[in-house]
Design a protein around this motif. Sequence first.
Motif, PDB file in Angstrom:
ATOM      1  N   TYR A  18       9.227 -14.439 -22.398  1.00  0.00           N
ATOM      2  CA  TYR A  18       7.823 -13.811 -22.290  1.00  0.00           C
ATOM      3  C   TYR A  18       7.802 -12.542 -22.261  1.00  0.00           C
ATOM      4  O   TYR A  18       6.728 -12.035 -22.820  1.00  0.00           O
ATOM      5  CB  TYR A  18       6.961 -14.495 -21.213  1.00  0.00           C
ATOM      6  N   GLY A  19       8.638 -11.760 -21.756  1.00  0.00           N
ATOM      7  CA  GLY A  19       8.560 -10.416 -21.912  1.00  0.00           C
ATOM      8  C   GLY A  19       8.888  -9.800 -23.475  1.00  0.00           C
ATOM      9  O   GLY A  19       8.189  -9.218 -23.861  1.00  0.00           O
ATOM     10  N   LEU A  73       8.145 -11.842 -25.991  1.00  0.00           N
ATOM     11  CA  LEU A  73       6.964 -12.359 -26.933  1.00  0.00           C
ATOM     12  C   LEU A  73       5.925 -11.475 -26.536  1.00  0.00           C
ATOM     13  O   LEU A  73       5.117 -11.137 -27.564  1.00  0.00           O
ATOM     14  CB  LEU A  73       6.674 -13.737 -26.198  1.00  0.00           C
ATOM     15  N   LYS A  74       5.568 -10.734 -25.300  1.00  0.00           N
ATOM     16  CA  LYS A  74       4.734  -9.924 -25.316  1.00  0.00           C
ATOM     17  C   LYS A  74       4.965  -8.366 -26.024  1.00  0.00           C
ATOM     18  O   LYS A  74       4.177  -8.017 -26.788  1.00  0.00           O
ATOM     19  CB  LYS A  74       4.631  -9.318 -23.689  1.00  0.00           C
ATOM     20  N   LEU A 107       4.155  -9.378 -29.785  1.00  0.00           N
ATOM     21  CA  LEU A 107       2.864  -9.452 -30.133  1.00  0.00           C
ATOM     22  C   LEU A 107       2.349  -8.056 -30.232  1.00  0.00           C
ATOM     23  O   LEU A 107       1.401  -7.721 -31.103  1.00  0.00           O
ATOM     24  CB  LEU A 107       2.037 -10.109 -28.884  1.00  0.00           C
ATOM     25  N   GLU A 108       2.721  -7.000 -29.031  1.00  0.00           N
ATOM     26  CA  GLU A 108       2.331  -5.744 -29.268  1.00  0.00           C
ATOM     27  C   GLU A 108       2.615  -5.295 -30.593  1.00  0.00           C
ATOM     28  O   GLU A 108       1.962  -4.260 -31.090  1.00  0.00           O
ATOM     29  CB  GLU A 108       2.608  -5.030 -28.135  1.00  0.00           C
ATOM     30  N   GLN A 109       3.825  -5.312 -31.224  1.00  0.00           N
ATOM     31  CA  GLN A 109       4.437  -4.936 -32.437  1.00  0.00           C
ATOM     32  C   GLN A 109       3.773  -5.566 -33.478  1.00  0.00           C
ATOM     33  O   GLN A 109       3.944  -4.987 -34.766  1.00  0.00           O
ATOM     34  CB  GLN A 109       5.739  -4.995 -32.407  1.00  0.00           C
ATOM     35  N   GLN A 118       8.678  -5.262 -16.683  1.00  0.00           N
ATOM     36  CA  GLN A 118       7.242  -5.264 -17.004  1.00  0.00           C
ATOM     37  C   GLN A 118       6.555  -4.124 -16.043  1.00  0.00           C
ATOM     38  O   GLN A 118       5.452  -3.698 -16.415  1.00  0.00           O
ATOM     39  CB  GLN A 118       6.629  -6.627 -16.680  1.00  0.00           C
ATOM     40  N   SER A 164       3.085   1.144 -32.303  1.00  0.00           N
ATOM     41  CA  SER A 164       2.634   0.201 -33.129  1.00  0.00           C
ATOM     42  C   SER A 164       1.137   0.329 -33.395  1.00  0.00           C
ATOM     43  O   SER A 164       0.539   0.653 -32.536  1.00  0.00           O
ATOM     44  CB  SER A 164       2.992  -1.233 -33.150  1.00  0.00           C
TER      45      SER A 164
END
Lengths: 125, 365
Positions: free
Chosen positions: A58-59, A61-62, A65-67, B68, B95
């Motif tokens: 999930y790190g 995937l996050k 998503l941001e990119q 995180q 981005s």
Amino acid sequence: VNEELFPPVTTEQYLPLSEATFFILLSLAGGPKHGYAIMKDVAELSDGRVGLSTGTLYGALKRLLEQGLIQRIPSKKSAGVAEESIRSRKSYALSRFGRRTLESEVQRIEDLAEAARLRTSGANA
Amino acid sequence: VSTLLKLMTRIYGWSIALYPSDFRQAFGDELRWVFELAVRDKAAEGWGRLIQFCLREMAGWGKAVGHQHLEAIRRRSRISGADRGTAQPGLHRQSLMRRAAMADESQRSSAPRDRANSNDVIAALPPLLFGVGIATTSLVRGGPWYTVPGWRLYLSVAIGLVPMLVIGIGAALALARRFPDWGWTWIGAALIGAALLVQSLVGEAEEAGRALPVWAETTLTLIFFSVGVSLLVTSAMRGVRRAGLFSLAAAGTFGLSMYLAIIAGPFFRHDLAPLAAPLGLVYSGLVYAYARKTGMSVLFPIVAVGVLNLASFILANQVWSEWLAAQSRSSPVVPLIILGTALLLSGPTLGWLLRPLRTAFGRPA
């Protein structure tokens, strides 16, 4: 989009992809998948070499998503499925930009392999 | 087995609480659901697979939580940099989505002035904490260490260490957050506090007949000196205001440390040491005033801290004078004044001197 404020992002700036990122994108190339399906697919695609924990997955995937390399697709409501369960079952799909990035990475790997093949076959000859 | 799996899922659910709140809100439900599916599948494959999976999850959890939190800190510092117009050139590499998210977050911050004010209050806290720590230690102990019960002695040390520990944590947080404005005072106070702590430990060891070798003392001095100079230059490269905050807190802590020195043997002036608390409040007020003021008016807090330090050095010298005369030693008041003034003025002066260099590097004046 204001180009001065938001200069265009190119696929090359995310290359080379890490092995885990490459396999996640590759897994999503076949169609949208939820987190657990990606986890299993990555293990299968890498022949068990890349084992992602839920936190690592999930790190990644996050970040993707941001990119803007992937998109999140919420599950549709259906009868008999609890609200909480729907909230958990989100799927992820490759964005057009993500697909282009994956293709660029595949091309890069092929170029590397080709260069190596030429040099090693030349050395053998 | 089913109870064990339920328990594991529950524990995993609790462990999600340690992720940063934005990550938890975005992915918490999914993480729990995926873990539940995975743990059920692995249990069906056998104990070996289940144990292997749990070990991987534990390692991945620690790494992901740490990563995180670091990401969240970096994002916050980038947003605060963008708010202050000091965004780094690296921002252009972000981005589209991330920058859009940052812009949203910046717009959502409804009261930047209130936030700047609370940052200045946070910046002003270290001298007050340090002063309260000294005063509380003295009040709890109440007399020479050999006349008070052991529990009172230990309690006074423990109570005195709490504010120092808080200052240390604040400084570590400021370093982790890559030097926010409020952090310079915490770093300055922690540096002087650490130097004084090491110096008193070395002194104690010497009195106990276990003096450090010369090379070790020289190394320690060099380490503190290099760290101090590096931090001073770093703060000066970020502007006169930041360098001034670093200096003011360092000089204030140094001035307040005189009240700690006068409760040590053979002086035991527990009647004077509680003055450190109200003085700490005054020092904090001056740091706050410095953080709020602009232009030439910043000189007032600097001069006021200098005067307070001078008064503290003279007071300490008065306490020590009889003992110094008996030992045929010279008064340390002049070196103390020189050191205190150097600490106080080095930040603003270097900040001012490095102005052309900052302009050349495109940093704010």
